[in-house]
Design a protein around this motif. Structure first.
Motif, PDB file in Angstrom:
ATOM      1  N   ASP A   1       0.842  -1.198   0.000  1.00 54.29           N
ATOM      2  CA  ASP A   1       0.000   0.000   0.000  1.00 54.29           C
ATOM      3  C   ASP A   1       0.874   1.244   0.000  1.00 54.29           C
ATOM      4  O   ASP A   1       1.975   1.235   0.542  1.00 54.29           O
ATOM      5  N   PRO A   2       0.381   2.325  -0.596  1.00 48.10           N
ATOM      6  CA  PRO A   2       1.180   3.562  -0.601  1.00 48.10           C
ATOM      7  C   PRO A   2       1.300   4.148   0.804  1.00 48.10           C
ATOM      8  O   PRO A   2       0.440   3.923   1.658  1.00 48.10           O
ATOM      9  N   PRO A   3       2.356   4.903   1.046  1.00 53.83           N
ATOM     10  CA  PRO A   3       2.484   5.562   2.353  1.00 53.83           C
ATOM     11  C   PRO A   3       1.415   6.631   2.526  1.00 53.83           C
ATOM     12  O   PRO A   3       0.789   7.060   1.553  1.00 53.83           O
ATOM     13  N   GLU A   4       1.217   7.045   3.761  1.00 55.35           N
ATOM     14  CA  GLU A   4       0.239   8.083   4.061  1.00 55.35           C
ATOM     15  C   GLU A   4       0.954   9.348   4.523  1.00 55.35           C
ATOM     16  O   GLU A   4       2.017   9.279   5.143  1.00 55.35           O
ATOM     17  N   VAL A   5       0.347  10.494   4.227  1.00 54.24           N
ATOM     18  CA  VAL A   5       0.861  11.795   4.665  1.00 54.24           C
ATOM     19  C   VAL A   5      -0.286  12.539   5.348  1.00 54.24           C
ATOM     20  O   VAL A   5      -1.455  12.305   5.040  1.00 54.24           O
ATOM     21  N   PHE A   6       0.058  13.426   6.271  1.00 56.24           N
ATOM     22  CA  PHE A   6      -0.965  14.071   7.092  1.00 56.24           C
ATOM     23  C   PHE A   6      -0.759  15.592   7.128  1.00 56.24           C
ATOM     24  O   PHE A   6       0.364  16.068   7.300  1.00 56.24           O
ATOM     25  N   ASP A   7      -1.873  16.323   6.985  1.00 53.45           N
ATOM     26  CA  ASP A   7      -1.835  17.782   7.092  1.00 53.45           C
ATOM     27  C   ASP A   7      -1.410  18.181   8.501  1.00 53.45           C
ATOM     28  O   ASP A   7      -1.690  17.454   9.470  1.00 53.45           O
ATOM     29  N   GLN A   8      -0.768  19.323   8.605  1.00 51.69           N
ATOM     30  CA  GLN A   8      -0.407  19.842   9.922  1.00 51.69           C
ATOM     31  C   GLN A   8      -0.369  21.366   9.889  1.00 51.69           C
ATOM     32  O   GLN A   8      -0.215  21.973   8.835  1.00 51.69           O
ATOM     33  N   THR A   9      -0.523  21.955  11.062  1.00 53.42           N
ATOM     34  CA  THR A   9      -0.500  23.405  11.209  1.00 53.42           C
ATOM     35  C   THR A   9       0.594  23.765  12.203  1.00 53.42           C
ATOM     36  O   THR A   9       0.719  23.142  13.255  1.00 53.42           O
TER      37      THR A   9
ATOM     38  N   LEU B   1       7.745  16.418   9.180  1.00 50.86           N
ATOM     39  CA  LEU B   1       6.653  16.124   8.250  1.00 50.86           C
ATOM     40  C   LEU B   1       6.057  14.760   8.595  1.00 50.86           C
ATOM     41  O   LEU B   1       6.790  13.777   8.737  1.00 50.86           O
ATOM     42  N   GLU B   2       4.749  14.691   8.736  1.00 53.50           N
ATOM     43  CA  GLU B   2       4.081  13.472   9.194  1.00 53.50           C
ATOM     44  C   GLU B   2       3.813  12.539   8.025  1.00 53.50           C
ATOM     45  O   GLU B   2       2.909  12.757   7.226  1.00 53.50           O
ATOM     46  N   VAL B   3       4.633  11.488   7.946  1.00 50.99           N
ATOM     47  CA  VAL B   3       4.495  10.451   6.918  1.00 50.99           C
ATOM     48  C   VAL B   3       4.500   9.098   7.627  1.00 50.99           C
ATOM     49  O   VAL B   3       5.089   8.954   8.698  1.00 50.99           O
ATOM     50  N   ARG B   4       3.824   8.111   7.017  1.00 53.39           N
ATOM     51  CA  ARG B   4       3.735   6.811   7.687  1.00 53.39           C
ATOM     52  C   ARG B   4       3.599   5.688   6.664  1.00 53.39           C
ATOM     53  O   ARG B   4       2.911   5.827   5.654  1.00 53.39           O
TER      54      ARG B   4
ATOM     55  N   GLU C   1      10.973   2.209   5.410  1.00 56.30           N
ATOM     56  CA  GLU C   1      11.349   3.612   5.569  1.00 56.30           C
ATOM     57  C   GLU C   1      10.567   4.424   4.550  1.00 56.30           C
ATOM     58  O   GLU C   1      10.414   4.012   3.406  1.00 56.30           O
ATOM     59  N   VAL C   2      10.081   5.561   4.986  1.00 59.93           N
ATOM     60  CA  VAL C   2       9.303   6.427   4.108  1.00 59.93           C
ATOM     61  C   VAL C   2       9.998   7.782   4.055  1.00 59.93           C
ATOM     62  O   VAL C   2      10.330   8.361   5.087  1.00 59.93           O
ATOM     63  N   SER C   3      10.243   8.273   2.848  1.00 58.48           N
ATOM     64  CA  SER C   3      10.900   9.569   2.660  1.00 58.48           C
ATOM     65  C   SER C   3       9.875  10.622   2.295  1.00 58.48           C
ATOM     66  O   SER C   3       9.054  10.406   1.400  1.00 58.48           O
ATOM     67  N   ALA C   4       9.938  11.762   2.978  1.00 59.39           N
ATOM     68  CA  ALA C   4       9.071  12.891   2.635  1.00 59.39           C
ATOM     69  C   ALA C   4       9.654  13.622   1.444  1.00 59.39           C
ATOM     70  O   ALA C   4      10.873  13.673   1.256  1.00 59.39           O
ATOM     71  N   ILE C   5       8.776  14.191   0.634  1.00 56.92           N
ATOM     72  CA  ILE C   5       9.179  14.945  -0.557  1.00 56.92           C
ATOM     73  C   ILE C   5       8.430  16.272  -0.537  1.00 56.92           C
ATOM     74  O   ILE C   5       7.191  16.281  -0.498  1.00 56.92           O
ATOM     75  N   VAL C   6       9.176  17.379  -0.532  1.00 58.05           N
ATOM     76  CA  VAL C   6       8.534  18.697  -0.599  1.00 58.05           C
ATOM     77  C   VAL C   6       8.014  18.873  -2.020  1.00 58.05           C
ATOM     78  O   VAL C   6       8.767  18.831  -2.984  1.00 58.05           O
ATOM     79  N   ALA C   7       6.692  19.062  -2.141  1.00 58.81           N
ATOM     80  CA  ALA C   7       6.046  19.102  -3.460  1.00 58.81           C
ATOM     81  C   ALA C   7       5.771  20.514  -3.954  1.00 58.81           C
ATOM     82  O   ALA C   7       5.616  20.741  -5.148  1.00 58.81           O
ATOM     83  N   SER C   8       5.673  21.471  -3.035  1.00 59.18           N
ATOM     84  CA  SER C   8       5.510  22.879  -3.431  1.00 59.18           C
ATOM     85  C   SER C   8       6.116  23.741  -2.343  1.00 59.18           C
ATOM     86  O   SER C   8       6.327  23.276  -1.224  1.00 59.18           O
ATOM     87  N   LEU C   9       6.392  24.994  -2.663  1.00 59.14           N
ATOM     88  CA  LEU C   9       7.020  25.910  -1.710  1.00 59.14           C
ATOM     89  C   LEU C   9       6.034  26.996  -1.296  1.00 59.14           C
ATOM     90  O   LEU C   9       5.137  27.351  -2.064  1.00 59.14           O
ATOM     91  N   PRO C  10       6.211  27.553  -0.092  1.00 61.91           N
ATOM     92  CA  PRO C  10       5.319  28.635   0.338  1.00 61.91           C
ATOM     93  C   PRO C  10       5.581  29.920  -0.441  1.00 61.91           C
ATOM     94  O   PRO C  10       6.678  30.120  -0.968  1.00 61.91           O
TER      95      PRO C  10
ATOM     96  N   ALA D   1       5.066  11.565  -0.017  1.00 57.44           N
ATOM     97  CA  ALA D   1       6.018  10.594   0.531  1.00 57.44           C
ATOM     98  C   ALA D   1       6.223   9.449  -0.455  1.00 57.44           C
ATOM     99  O   ALA D   1       5.368   9.173  -1.296  1.00 57.44           O
ATOM    100  N   ARG D   2       7.379   8.779  -0.302  1.00 59.14           N
ATOM    101  CA  ARG D   2       7.721   7.622  -1.133  1.00 59.14           C
ATOM    102  C   ARG D   2       8.257   6.538  -0.208  1.00 59.14           C
ATOM    103  O   ARG D   2       9.070   6.807   0.673  1.00 59.14           O
ATOM    104  N   ASP D   3       7.812   5.277  -0.426  1.00 58.83           N
ATOM    105  CA  ASP D   3       8.350   4.180   0.378  1.00 58.83           C
ATOM    106  C   ASP D   3       9.583   3.584  -0.304  1.00 58.83           C
ATOM    107  O   ASP D   3      10.000   4.036  -1.368  1.00 58.83           O
ATOM    108  N   GLN D   4      10.169   2.550   0.315  1.00 55.33           N
ATOM    109  CA  GLN D   4      11.415   1.971  -0.193  1.00 55.33           C
ATOM    110  C   GLN D   4      11.244   1.276  -1.540  1.00 55.33           C
ATOM    111  O   GLN D   4      12.213   1.043  -2.239  1.00 55.33           O
ATOM    112  N   ARG D   5      10.011   0.957  -1.893  1.00 56.70           N
ATOM    113  CA  ARG D   5       9.770   0.322  -3.198  1.00 56.70           C
ATOM    114  C   ARG D   5       9.267   1.355  -4.215  1.00 56.70           C
ATOM    115  O   ARG D   5       8.648   1.001  -5.195  1.00 56.70           O
ATOM    116  N   ASN D   6       9.547   2.642  -3.916  1.00 60.88           N
ATOM    117  CA  ASN D   6       9.259   3.764  -4.822  1.00 60.88           C
ATOM    118  C   ASN D   6       7.776   3.994  -5.082  1.00 60.88           C
ATOM    119  O   ASN D   6       7.405   4.552  -6.108  1.00 60.88           O
ATOM    120  N   LEU D   7       6.943   3.577  -4.159  1.00 58.72           N
ATOM    121  CA  LEU D   7       5.512   3.843  -4.295  1.00 58.72           C
ATOM    122  C   LEU D   7       5.209   5.172  -3.610  1.00 58.72           C
ATOM    123  O   LEU D   7       5.581   5.385  -2.450  1.00 58.72           O
TER     124      LEU D   7
END
Length: 196
Positions: A24-32, A45-48, A64-73, A127-133
């Motif tokens: 299954d793909p990793p999950e990412v969570f909004d945060q403030t 960054l909350e990834v799981r 292991e799950v790697s976070a990826i910054v997808a856009s900038l403020p 986020a991306r997991d070790q199998r590039n998903l």
């Protein structure tokens, strides 16, 4: 299983089915996050990994799950992290950019010409997991920048005003010097006319 034709039947055959867990793909969570104007904040960054797949890193560890910054403020700067602090020259200037910190942390600095106090900014990550998903969706970090408590507003004098005043003083001085020089030349010419 067996196969038959109109005259005979075969012996038994076997088919072995090996069931493999679905990745299954990793999950990412909004945060403030709240941040002081002209300050900085460390953000994890909350990834799981939802699979908790023992085959990758051992029992109970998951992938292991790697976070990826997808856009900038639109304001401020996002930095990679080194030893828990903003990495020197580590500002993220393009997307997508993989977060280098093993704990998926970045630093947001509420600095730069484009930051405004009492304003909300945001950036997206995935986020991306070790199998590039990749995660199915991206998540957002909402950054609430405080009012300007640096003392630079209100009763302070800005650098632009100081530079403008200094430049104006130079112009006034030059004009006065030129006027004085012209007046002295006229006085000298008048004396020459009167006294020969």
């Amino acid at each position: 299983f067996r196969v038959t034709d109109s005259r005979s039947e075969s012996g038994e055959g076997f088919v072995f089915i090996n069931l493999v867990e679905v990745n299954d793909p990793p999950e990412v969570f909004d945060q403030t996050v709240n941040v002081e104007f002209a300050g900085e904040v460390l953000i994890a960054l909350e990834v799981r990994d939802v699979d908790n797949d023992d085959r990758i890193n051992g029992p109970g560890v998951g992938e292991e799950v790697s976070a990826i910054v997808a856009s900038l403020p639109d304001g401020g700067v996002v930095f990679q992290v080194e030893n828990g602090e903003a990495e020197n020259f580590g500002d993220i200037v393009q997307t997508p950019t993989t977060v280098q910190d093993p704990q998926n942390r970045v630093v947001f600095k509420a600095i730069n010409f484009n930051i405004e106090p009492s304003t909300t900014y945001s950036f997206a990550f995935t986020a991306r997991d070790q199998r590039n998903l990749l995660a199915r969706e991206s998540a957002n970090v909402t950054l609430i920048v405080s009012e300007d408590n640096t003392g630079g507003g209100g009763g302070g004098i800005s650098i632009v005003v100081i530079i403008g005043a200094a430049a104006g003083g130079v112009v006034v001085f030059c004009c006065c010097a030129a006027g004085y020089w012209y007046w002295r030349r006229r006085q000298a010419a008048r004396r020459k006319t009167l006294y020969g």
